[in-house]
Design an enzyme around this catalytic site. Structure first.
Site, PDB file in Angstrom:
ATOM      1  CG  ASP A   1      45.868  24.823  13.524  1.00 39.00           C
ATOM      2  OD1 ASP A   1      45.011  25.720  13.402  1.00 39.00           O
ATOM      3  OD2 ASP A   1      47.060  24.975  13.209  1.00 39.00           O
TER       4      ASP A   1
ATOM      5  CG  ASP B   1      51.146  24.401  13.272  1.00 40.44           C
ATOM      6  OD1 ASP B   1      49.990  24.717  13.635  1.00 40.44           O
ATOM      7  OD2 ASP B   1      51.850  25.124  12.538  1.00 40.44           O
TER       8      ASP B   1
ATOM      9  CG  ASP C   1      46.636  28.046   7.976  1.00 42.95           C
ATOM     10  OD1 ASP C   1      46.559  27.703   6.786  1.00 42.95           O
ATOM     11  OD2 ASP C   1      45.986  28.988   8.458  1.00 42.95           O
TER      12      ASP C   1
END
Length: 373
Positions: free
Chosen positions: A40, A238, A42
């Site tokens: 991922d 995250d 961001d």
């Protein structure tokens, strides 16, 4: 290869047998166990415009050890070429074919449903319209242009005018397709409204549930696996509800990092689909072994020099089992033990209370943002 090619299933080598669970850990660094990291962006590689400190260097070392990288993002604002350029500027070499965005996934789904040439109204950043065009769809600008679908993705410039066009188009019969429903995005100022907040505006006013095509739908990870030829992929993210759940649904192992939106309190309360196989402060966790967690009598779980006890009721208790101050390794061994204790007591997930048995445990809980009782 282009993002307009529909993703197939994850190969058998990436299937369920390769998910060890947090208790197993990883005796070798994940970069030496898994052939591809599906990262991922961001909150993992960057927060806002800046790289997460130390992550570009860590990814360079992972590549030196033979791990390939793919970049899988629910952020639909930018086209892959721009995302790859940003990564290069941050010291993470990348080419557009290594980037999979949720806008590409949405465009593939819409092209499959309506056929190439279908008229589609984009709502979001430039990446949404670019993905639609790349998939052979016809981009229109207003509800009066008769769109058959509205594809809504994140864009910092999205405002009332775009949302109003989307509402009118959906009320007129256009299919509402959302690239993702992430409620927030990470930023240096803390969580900010994500695409999900804007999608809810259109849903609530138009009265129609959107089709969601981004993570945790497995299509994005499956497409990245296809492009990279991964046999043992590791999803690095995250978020529990997109990255970790998406990894479970794609049959891949997952590494949760705390550099974005998820904190230890959310992890302790996670239900089964949201429980990662590995945890780390950031993507540097690709480069180090992860210790196992053992449970002796079913109520006490140990990891390294930490023990977490979960009785039938009351708070979980964390204590240091030997030595004095200091936690060898990455400082998360006690949290690993707490997770297994919490998950064993609440198989479906719930928010536990936690107390410290000693001063060292109190300091550890404070470092993780957990209230010590």
């Amino acid at each position: 290869m282009t993002g307009s090619t529909p993703a197939g299933p994850v190969p058998a080598g990436a299937g369920t047998g390769r998910r060890p669970g947090l208790a197993a850990g990883s005796a070798r660094p994940p970069a030496e166990v898994h052939d591809v990291a599906l990262l991922d962006l961001d909150g993992v590689v960057y927060v806002g415009p800046d790289a997460v400190p130390g992550v570009p260097a860590a990814l360079a070392v992972a590549r030196e050890r033979g791990m390939r990288l793919g970049f899988v993002t629910n952020n639909a604002a930018r086209p892959p070429e721009e995302v790859a350029g940003h990564l290069c500027d941050l010291g993470v070499p990348a080419v557009p074919d290594e980037v999979i965005t949720s806008a590409q996934a949405a465009a593939s789904v819409v092209a499959g449903m309506l056929g190439t040439g279908a008229r589609v109204l984009p709502v979001g950043g430039p990446g949404v319209a670019a993905a639609l065009r790349a998939a052979g769809l016809t981009v229109v600008g207003t509800a009066e242009d008769g769109p058959e679908a509205v594809v809504q993705g994140y864009g910092r410039e999205v405002g009332w005018a775009q949302l109003a066009e989307a509402v009118v188009a959906v009320r007129n019969g256009a299919r509402h397709v959302a690239t993702n429903t992430d409620a927030t995005i990470p930023s240096p100022r803390g969580p900010l409204p994500g695409n999900g907040a804007m999608v809810r505006v259109v849903r609530d006013v138009a009265g129609s549930e959107p089709l969601v095509t981004g993570k945790p739908d497995p299509a994005m990870h499956a497409e990245c696996v296809r492009r990279t030829g991964a046999d043992r992929p590791l999803v690095v993210g995250d978020r529990l509800d997109t990255d970790v759940e998406g990894a479970h649904r794609a049959g891949a192992a997952s590494l949760l990092v705390f550099s974005g939106v998820t904190d230890p309190a959310l992890l302790l309360a996670a239900g089964p689909p949201h429980r990662p196989d590995l945890i780390s402060a950031d993507a540097g966790g690709l480069l180090v072994p992860h210790p196992p967690v053992t449970g002796g009598d079913g109520a006490t779980w140990t990891c390294g020099r930490w023990a977490a006890t979960a009785g039938d009721s009351g708070p979980l208790e964390l204590r240091a089992t030997e030595g004095e101050d200091g936690d060898p390794g990455d400082g998360l061994d006690g949290l690993r033990a707490l997770c297994l204790a919490a998950w064993a007591r609440a198989p479906e997930g719930s928010a536990p209370q936690v107390r410290a048995a000693d001063g060292e445990a109190r300091r550890a809980l404070a470092a993780w943002g957990l209230a010590a009782r």
